[in-house]
Design a protein around this motif. Sequence first.
Motif, PDB file in Angstrom:
ATOM      1  N   LEU A 145     -27.314-115.535 -93.216  1.00 16.09           N
ATOM      2  CA  LEU A 145     -26.031-114.391 -93.143  1.00 16.09           C
ATOM      3  C   LEU A 145     -26.872-113.505 -91.999  1.00 16.09           C
ATOM      4  CD1 LEU A 145     -26.683-112.772 -97.136  1.00 16.09           C
ATOM      5  CD2 LEU A 145     -24.935-114.337 -95.808  1.00 16.09           C
ATOM      6  N   LYS A 146     -27.359-113.688 -91.609  1.00 13.89           N
ATOM      7  CA  LYS A 146     -28.105-113.280 -90.117  1.00 13.89           C
ATOM      8  C   LYS A 146     -27.253-114.403 -88.861  1.00 13.89           C
ATOM      9  CE  LYS A 146     -31.492-111.403 -89.714  1.00 13.89           C
ATOM     10  NZ  LYS A 146     -33.322-110.532 -89.362  1.00 13.89           N
ATOM     11  N   GLY A 147     -26.799-115.218 -89.435  1.00 18.60           N
ATOM     12  CA  GLY A 147     -25.817-115.911 -88.508  1.00 18.60           C
ATOM     13  C   GLY A 147     -27.185-116.797 -87.751  1.00 18.60           C
ATOM     14  N   LYS A 148     -28.024-117.560 -88.414  1.00 19.51           N
ATOM     15  CA  LYS A 148     -28.113-118.934 -87.728  1.00 19.51           C
ATOM     16  C   LYS A 148     -28.334-119.705 -88.123  1.00 19.51           C
ATOM     17  CE  LYS A 148     -32.782-115.739 -87.188  1.00 19.51           C
ATOM     18  NZ  LYS A 148     -33.637-114.648 -87.465  1.00 19.51           N
ATOM     19  N   ARG A 149     -27.534-120.771 -87.256  1.00 21.27           N
ATOM     20  CA  ARG A 149     -27.477-121.996 -87.498  1.00 21.27           C
ATOM     21  C   ARG A 149     -27.143-122.335 -88.605  1.00 21.27           C
ATOM     22  NH1 ARG A 149     -32.673-125.521 -85.920  1.00 21.27           N
ATOM     23  NH2 ARG A 149     -33.755-123.606 -87.608  1.00 21.27           N
ATOM     24  N   PHE A 150     -25.650-122.384 -89.099  1.00 19.08           N
ATOM     25  CA  PHE A 150     -24.776-122.183 -89.996  1.00 19.08           C
ATOM     26  C   PHE A 150     -25.128-123.635 -90.964  1.00 19.08           C
ATOM     27  CE2 PHE A 150     -21.137-122.811 -93.015  1.00 19.08           C
ATOM     28  CZ  PHE A 150     -21.307-121.738 -93.642  1.00 19.08           C
TER      29      PHE A 150
END
Length: 463
Positions: A180-185
């Motif tokens: 959700l925080k956009g880290k390595r989807f």
Amino acid sequence: MTSQNNLLRLWKSHNAKFVMALLLIIFTAYSLFLAFNLQPGIIPDEPAHIAFSKHFSTTIGIPPDTFETYKWGWYIEQNPFLFYWLNGRYLNIINLVAPQASDQEILVTLRVINTLYALGTLIFCYLLSKEVLQHRWWQILPVFLLTNTLMFVFLSAGVNYDNLANIFSMASLYFLVRVLKGKRFVSNSLMWIFLIGLGTLTKYTILPLALAMTITWVIHMIIRRRTIFPLKFSGWKTVMLFIVFLLVLVGNVLIYGVNILQYQSITPPCREILLEAQCEISPYEKRSEAIANNPKMTVEESIAEGFPSPQRYAAVDWVKNMLLRTFGMIGHKSFFPLTLITYYQVLVYGILVLGLVNLLHWRKIPYIPIVLLLISAFYAAVLLYQNYQSELLYDFQHIAMQGRYIFPIIGLLYILLAYLIKLTPSKLFKWLVLIFVVCLFLLGGPIVILRGYDTIFSSWFVS
């Protein structure tokens, strides 16, 4: 003088981590003390878990049901099995290393492994807290609360599949928040799905959490599709994650998919799996025959009998009984903190009011706390519904109501509690609430066991 300055600088730069480490050490000490000293059979369902574990140790695969398994009221076929399969492997190792180990030594060894599961839950609670709370001292508050939740500490010292399910739940929530925080989807998505899949292979009650997380993930993927796609794969680690993800997915399909298609149920009734005579020896069957309503009461009938309405049950009765079973200890012996329960209720209702006030300004609250609140609310609502249905069946005797059933999200609830207190604009009120919470959890935590050892708990321990 230089060494003192170095120590002072080290403390200033890492003081929160030192406190976090101290919390983990104290928790481990409490849990190991209980693991080594509690009498057998006090932890919830521990004898059954031991029996199933020994049965799984007889084969590398999944053994068939026998009298030694279904006499406990459970059965292996078409049910999650991971906890017992792992325990079977631990028992194989114990038998290899120490073939003369006694039953007590085996029990303590498995209890220590469960303590490690609980310790992992605390670590992932801390990691998740760091993703949500942007302050090093607030980040350790949820861990402090969890280490002073009496039932969590009590359960961590015993052989119970909830301990394994809890660590998988907490870890999967951590990796979902990273998504959700956009880290390595891709890698974080595979990790949370893999871990929650292991959770559902451990205990079917994790399914509502898995559903809430899946809905969240899909909605997030649709909303952020322009930044997510095309997907970015990064080397052999992603390939390995994808392979284990597929294996876990297949395992879940072979259990729950088959159950839905063949039995039209997530967990098929005993008589769909075993023979009539085999099911009749189940203690749950005997309990049902002895005290269950047949058919189950309707809501209208229950109100006419003087039982609480669904609204009162949800707002008052359920809250009180869940608090008793979370901040007390309930297994084959029980302890309820009746002198403190009013204060826990005040905390719950006060936090709900504070939360509603803050939700009126929800546009000022970041995206992730709102999402985590919705996931928690969904899981709690499913648990509330299941408990109410059980009450209608058993005349509101609180059968099958357990505080440990909220543990897959309890760390999440504590993180949201810390976030809400931190969000309070009045510094005076914020500190008053924080002091109240810390004092309440200290008084109601594992220190209760030490205070009441001579009068309440001495009979619980091996003499």
